[in-house]
Design a protein around this motif. Structure first.
Motif, PDB file in Angstrom:
ATOM      1  N   ARG A  53       0.830  -1.203   0.000  1.00 19.56           N
ATOM      2  CA  ARG A  53       0.000   0.000   0.000  1.00 19.56           C
ATOM      3  C   ARG A  53       0.863   1.251   0.000  1.00 19.56           C
ATOM      4  N   LEU A  54       0.298   2.305  -0.546  1.00  8.34           N
ATOM      5  CA  LEU A  54       0.929   3.622  -0.507  1.00  8.34           C
ATOM      6  C   LEU A  54       0.094   4.538   0.375  1.00  8.34           C
ATOM      7  N   TYR A  55       0.712   5.076   1.408  1.00  9.16           N
ATOM      8  CA  TYR A  55       0.081   6.050   2.292  1.00  9.16           C
ATOM      9  C   TYR A  55       0.703   7.415   2.037  1.00  9.16           C
ATOM     10  N   GLN A  56      -0.146   8.417   1.833  1.00  9.97           N
ATOM     11  CA  GLN A  56       0.330   9.778   1.668  1.00  9.97           C
ATOM     12  C   GLN A  56       0.736  10.359   3.022  1.00  9.97           C
ATOM     13  N   ALA A  57       1.526  11.416   2.994  1.00 11.03           N
ATOM     14  CA  ALA A  57       1.923  12.087   4.232  1.00 11.03           C
ATOM     15  C   ALA A  57       0.676  12.629   4.942  1.00 11.03           C
ATOM     16  N   LYS A  58       0.561  12.321   6.235  1.00 10.19           N
ATOM     17  CA  LYS A  58      -0.594  12.754   7.036  1.00 10.19           C
ATOM     18  C   LYS A  58      -0.132  13.115   8.439  1.00 10.19           C
ATOM     19  N   PHE A  59      -0.925  13.990   9.090  1.00 11.83           N
ATOM     20  CA  PHE A  59      -0.664  14.349  10.474  1.00 11.83           C
ATOM     21  C   PHE A  59      -1.312  13.340  11.425  1.00 11.83           C
ATOM     22  N   TRP A  60      -0.566  13.006  12.480  1.00 17.23           N
ATOM     23  CA  TRP A  60      -1.045  12.121  13.546  1.00 17.23           C
ATOM     24  C   TRP A  60      -0.757  12.797  14.878  1.00 17.23           C
ATOM     25  N   ALA A  61      -1.619  12.565  15.860  1.00 17.86           N
ATOM     26  CA  ALA A  61      -1.350  13.003  17.234  1.00 17.86           C
ATOM     27  C   ALA A  61      -0.643  11.862  17.943  1.00 17.86           C
ATOM     28  N   CYS A  62       0.517  12.142  18.536  1.00 20.88           N
ATOM     29  CA  CYS A  62       1.364  11.076  19.066  1.00 20.88           C
ATOM     30  C   CYS A  62       1.898  11.418  20.453  1.00 20.88           C
ATOM     31  N   THR A  63       2.266  10.373  21.181  1.00 19.36           N
ATOM     32  CA  THR A  63       2.936  10.528  22.459  1.00 19.36           C
ATOM     33  C   THR A  63       3.861   9.332  22.641  1.00 19.36           C
ATOM     34  N   LEU A  76      -1.560   2.906  29.567  1.00 15.03           N
ATOM     35  CA  LEU A  76      -2.717   3.703  29.973  1.00 15.03           C
ATOM     36  C   LEU A  76      -2.400   5.189  29.924  1.00 15.03           C
ATOM     37  N   GLU A  77      -1.221   5.552  30.419  1.00 12.36           N
ATOM     38  CA  GLU A  77      -0.838   6.962  30.427  1.00 12.36           C
ATOM     39  C   GLU A  77      -0.795   7.522  29.014  1.00 12.36           C
ATOM     40  N   LEU A  78      -0.230   6.770  28.061  1.00 10.74           N
ATOM     41  CA  LEU A  78      -0.152   7.237  26.679  1.00 10.74           C
ATOM     42  C   LEU A  78      -1.546   7.449  26.099  1.00 10.74           C
ATOM     43  N   PHE A  79      -2.435   6.481  26.328  1.00 15.05           N
ATOM     44  CA  PHE A  79      -3.757   6.591  25.725  1.00 15.05           C
ATOM     45  C   PHE A  79      -4.642   7.604  26.427  1.00 15.05           C
ATOM     46  N   TYR A  80      -4.450   7.828  27.726  1.00 14.36           N
ATOM     47  CA  TYR A  80      -5.157   8.921  28.396  1.00 14.36           C
ATOM     48  C   TYR A  80      -4.822  10.244  27.713  1.00 14.36           C
ATOM     49  N   ARG A  81      -3.553  10.442  27.432  1.00  7.22           N
ATOM     50  CA  ARG A  81      -3.127  11.700  26.789  1.00  7.22           C
ATOM     51  C   ARG A  81      -3.801  11.882  25.430  1.00  7.22           C
ATOM     52  N   LEU A  82      -3.805  10.817  24.634  1.00  7.03           N
ATOM     53  CA  LEU A  82      -4.357  10.921  23.279  1.00  7.03           C
ATOM     54  C   LEU A  82      -5.867  11.084  23.295  1.00  7.03           C
ATOM     55  N   PHE A  83      -6.548  10.337  24.143  1.00  4.26           N
ATOM     56  CA  PHE A  83      -7.996  10.485  24.224  1.00  4.26           C
ATOM     57  C   PHE A  83      -8.376  11.866  24.743  1.00  4.26           C
ATOM     58  N   ALA A  84      -7.570  12.404  25.665  1.00  5.20           N
ATOM     59  CA  ALA A  84      -7.835  13.765  26.148  1.00  5.20           C
ATOM     60  C   ALA A  84      -7.713  14.758  24.998  1.00  5.20           C
ATOM     61  N   TYR A  85      -6.699  14.564  24.150  1.00  7.20           N
ATOM     62  CA  TYR A  85      -6.501  15.469  23.008  1.00  7.20           C
ATOM     63  C   TYR A  85      -7.707  15.461  22.083  1.00  7.20           C
ATOM     64  N   ILE A  86      -8.196  14.288  21.662  1.00  5.55           N
ATOM     65  CA  ILE A  86      -9.345  14.268  20.760  1.00  5.55           C
ATOM     66  C   ILE A  86     -10.638  14.647  21.466  1.00  5.55           C
ATOM     67  N   GLY A  87     -10.629  14.585  22.809  1.00  6.89           N
ATOM     68  CA  GLY A  87     -11.809  14.977  23.570  1.00  6.89           C
ATOM     69  C   GLY A  87     -11.924  16.473  23.806  1.00  6.89           C
ATOM     70  N   GLY A  88     -10.906  17.249  23.372  1.00  4.76           N
ATOM     71  CA  GLY A  88     -10.984  18.703  23.496  1.00  4.76           C
ATOM     72  C   GLY A  88      -9.835  19.356  24.215  1.00  4.76           C
ATOM     73  N   LYS A  89      -8.856  18.553  24.686  1.00  7.87           N
ATOM     74  CA  LYS A  89      -7.712  19.136  25.369  1.00  7.87           C
ATOM     75  C   LYS A  89      -6.698  19.580  24.315  1.00  7.87           C
ATOM     76  N   ASN A  90      -7.084  20.645  23.607  1.00  9.52           N
ATOM     77  CA  ASN A  90      -6.243  21.183  22.540  1.00  9.52           C
ATOM     78  C   ASN A  90      -6.503  22.681  22.401  1.00  9.52           C
ATOM     79  N   SER A  91      -5.734  23.337  21.563  1.00  7.19           N
ATOM     80  CA  SER A  91      -5.775  24.801  21.469  1.00  7.19           C
ATOM     81  C   SER A  91      -7.123  25.344  21.026  1.00  7.19           C
ATOM     82  N   LYS A  92      -7.927  24.535  20.344  1.00  9.58           N
ATOM     83  CA  LYS A  92      -9.218  24.985  19.851  1.00  9.58           C
ATOM     84  C   LYS A  92     -10.379  24.474  20.707  1.00  9.58           C
ATOM     85  N   GLY A  93     -10.066  23.679  21.717  1.00  7.32           N
ATOM     86  CA  GLY A  93     -11.116  23.054  22.507  1.00  7.32           C
ATOM     87  C   GLY A  93     -12.025  22.188  21.644  1.00  7.32           C
TER      88      GLY A  93
END
Length: 208
Positions: A53-63, A76-93
């Protein structure tokens, strides 16, 4: 790596009992069981037991986690961070759809193991991903890459399962004359824990 399902279910239980800090995280965990958006790719070819497969360059949220040991608490700590980010813990809420797969990039060197846990940023946010407010979460641009993979069903329940599948895939593609980047592998899970049949997991090896 323990199955991502175990991490998610433990996280739900823990944060459902913590109404202050856990509220946004519990919302994120709950929303992860709803709509998801898969990262797109182009199938280059199918060759027997594997697919290119060919995947194009894409942005990912990582820890990241560094070290040969990678305990359930670390996961657990890694996934808490990521779920918090998609749940609104980011610059745009902003609450984001869970992009799939949930992906662990595993790099091995003589000095250490690096586990980079990532959520795909959905296409609507790709042009301008919100900035994480947690300094331990970062937005990574994964470059365009050609990967070799095959589908693994069931529940990938431990690191042995992932390593065994990596070895099997490596053996198949080596026999076919393929060459991949050594000591660099992606472990990917696509399904929520309550999906019991036709589950999809994949090991990705990056073609040289």
């Amino acid at each position: 790596m323990k199955d991502l399902v175990v991490v998610i279910m433990v996280g739900v239980t823990v944060f459902s009992c913590q109404p202050t800090n856990g509220a946004n995280l519990f919302t994120a965990f709950s929303r992860s069981f709803g709509p998801t958006e898969p990262v797109t790719f182009t199938t280059v070819r199918r060759a027997g037991d594997y697919e290119e497969r060919l995947y194009q360059a894409k942005f990912w949220a990582c820890t990241e986690h560094h070290g040969a040991q990678y305990t359930i608490d670390d996961k657990l700590e890694l996934f808490y961070r990521l779920f918090a980010y998609i749940g609104g813990k980011n610059s745009k809420g902003e609450k984001l759809v869970l992009g799939i797969p949930v992906s662990i990039e595993h790099n091995i060197s003589d000095e250490e193991h690096i586990f980079n846990a990532c959520f795909f940023i959905p296409e609507a946010a790709q042009a301008d991903p919100p900035t994480p407010t947690d300094p331990n979460v970062h937005i990574t641009l994964r470059p365009q890459m050609t990967i070799l993979t095959r589908r693994l069903g069931g529940y990938a329940t431990d690191e042995t399962t992932w390593n065994t599948e990596t070895e099997k895939l490596t053996s198949i593609i080596t026999a076919a004359g393929e060459h991949v980047i050594p000591n660099h592998v992606f472990w990917n899970a696509y399904d929520p824990p309550f999906k019991f049949w036709n589950r999809r997991n994949e090991v990705w090896l990056v073609k040289e």
